[in-house]
Write an enzyme that holds these catalytic residues in place. Sequence first.
Site, PDB file in Angstrom:
ATOM      1  N   THR A  79      26.331  87.353  56.442  1.00  0.00           N
ATOM      2  CA  THR A  79      27.158  87.841  57.911  1.00  0.00           C
ATOM      3  C   THR A  79      28.178  88.446  57.277  1.00  0.00           C
ATOM      4  OG1 THR A  79      27.004  85.706  58.903  1.00  0.00           O
ATOM      5  CG2 THR A  79      29.312  87.193  59.153  1.00  0.00           C
ATOM      6  N   LEU A 163      31.839  78.430  64.930  1.00  0.00           N
ATOM      7  CA  LEU A 163      31.339  77.872  64.188  1.00  0.00           C
ATOM      8  C   LEU A 163      32.435  76.295  64.438  1.00  0.00           C
ATOM      9  CD1 LEU A 163      30.103  76.189  61.789  1.00  0.00           C
ATOM     10  CD2 LEU A 163      30.864  77.844  60.239  1.00  0.00           C
ATOM     11  N   THR A 235      33.805  73.993  54.573  1.00  0.00           N
ATOM     12  CA  THR A 235      32.408  74.744  54.212  1.00  0.00           C
ATOM     13  C   THR A 235      32.611  75.912  54.869  1.00  0.00           C
ATOM     14  OG1 THR A 235      32.258  73.762  56.761  1.00  0.00           O
ATOM     15  CG2 THR A 235      31.480  72.517  54.654  1.00  0.00           C
ATOM     16  N   ALA A 236      33.365  76.972  54.145  1.00  0.00           N
ATOM     17  CA  ALA A 236      34.128  78.214  54.664  1.00  0.00           C
ATOM     18  C   ALA A 236      33.668  79.101  53.207  1.00  0.00           C
ATOM     19  CB  ALA A 236      35.524  78.698  55.206  1.00  0.00           C
ATOM     20  N   ARG A 237      34.655  78.818  52.277  1.00  0.00           N
ATOM     21  CA  ARG A 237      34.703  79.928  51.584  1.00  0.00           C
ATOM     22  C   ARG A 237      35.833  79.527  50.398  1.00  0.00           C
ATOM     23  NH1 ARG A 237      31.006  81.825  53.430  1.00  0.00           N
ATOM     24  NH2 ARG A 237      30.470  84.417  54.044  1.00  0.00           N
ATOM     25  N   ASP A 261      31.525  73.206  49.903  1.00  0.00           N
ATOM     26  CA  ASP A 261      30.051  73.058  50.188  1.00  0.00           C
ATOM     27  C   ASP A 261      30.228  74.377  49.295  1.00  0.00           C
ATOM     28  OD1 ASP A 261      27.220  73.255  50.807  1.00  0.00           O
ATOM     29  OD2 ASP A 261      27.861  75.193  52.385  1.00  0.00           O
ATOM     30  N   GLU A 266      30.010  81.965  42.587  1.00  0.00           N
ATOM     31  CA  GLU A 266      28.957  80.955  42.615  1.00  0.00           C
ATOM     32  C   GLU A 266      27.605  81.374  42.594  1.00  0.00           C
ATOM     33  OE1 GLU A 266      30.033  78.696  46.455  1.00  0.00           O
ATOM     34  OE2 GLU A 266      29.031  80.496  46.678  1.00  0.00           O
ATOM     35  N   HIS A 287      26.577  74.778  48.382  1.00  0.00           N
ATOM     36  CA  HIS A 287      26.498  76.095  49.591  1.00  0.00           C
ATOM     37  C   HIS A 287      25.526  76.264  50.042  1.00  0.00           C
ATOM     38  CE1 HIS A 287      28.320  80.682  50.446  1.00  0.00           C
ATOM     39  NE2 HIS A 287      27.580  79.499  51.354  1.00  0.00           N
ATOM     40  N   ALA A 289      24.999  74.273  53.183  1.00  0.00           N
ATOM     41  CA  ALA A 289      25.177  74.084  54.395  1.00  0.00           C
ATOM     42  C   ALA A 289      24.630  75.054  55.778  1.00  0.00           C
ATOM     43  CB  ALA A 289      26.724  74.179  54.632  1.00  0.00           C
TER      44      ALA A 289
END
Length: 313
Positions: A79, A163, A235-237, A261, A266, A287, A289
């Site tokens: 995305t 979400l 679980t976003a950023r 997550d 990263e 990461h 999820a």
Amino acid sequence: MNQKPRVVFLDHDSLDRNDLDLEPLRNASSSLSLYSTTAPGQVTDRLAGCQAVITNKVVIDDAVMGACPDLRGILVAATGLNNVDLEAAARRGIRVFNCRGYGTSSVAQHTLMLMLALVTRFEAYRSAVVRGDWQRSSQFCLLDYPIEELCGMRLGILGYGELGQAVARLAEAFGMQVVAGSLPGREQQGRPCLDELLADVDMLSLHCPLTDATRNLIGAEQLMRMKRGSFLINTARGGLVDERALADSLREGHLAGAACDVLTSEPPAADNPLLAANVPNLIVTPHCAWGSRAARQRIVEQLAEHLQSLHQL
């Protein structure tokens, strides 16, 4: 474009681990070249003569576009578009596509899994069995770690799009009371502001984008506003949370637990505060999820649709 494009996928291993059907991509391209990973110095050579590139995280900047005059389309297998110079693409007439909505079910179920693992102290009890604590117990059970119930908890959600709403539906099935909050600068009538939300909920789940306004949205001050004994899920950023402040809050016992997550960098550096061995009741997943097979197959299908759209221009 009168014929199907030649396509190069620069970081194919970030999406497919030999468990996806790539026929939709092959059918939408005249040729499809797959590279497991691509270093910055390899990009232009690999894109020579191609009309479309698929990238997940490999950067496509103005210099790359200038060195690849045949390029007509940039397809991002995710995305976020932060790895593409959108202004340069528009100036050069190169179309940019991204993928949306593919991971809603996958991320939502991962979020609930993290909630359940935290409140049931799943990892602590599993480790106790591996160590032999149960086998040595004088009782039929172990109750060494406090177990909570999701039912009756108030869940605050920041980022109440597709979400966030999917997480809300699953949480409500477990008997949680869902409260959607307002992001700073985007206050909405009927939704509490951030400070009000933090003081009211037993668990906070983040599902908002990372922007200049949301970077370090949850820092030391915000963590202290949360109830003692509450939980945080991200679980976003990674950049939404001050990682050192979160580690400190868990060590001090203010938060009862947290799960992430995503991390700020990263793959993470070994000295990331949330990877320290002495942070209690913290779960970090890599990461993953979004990464159900079904979600990744939906990305393949969306990429194929984008290639068809490019071909029809």
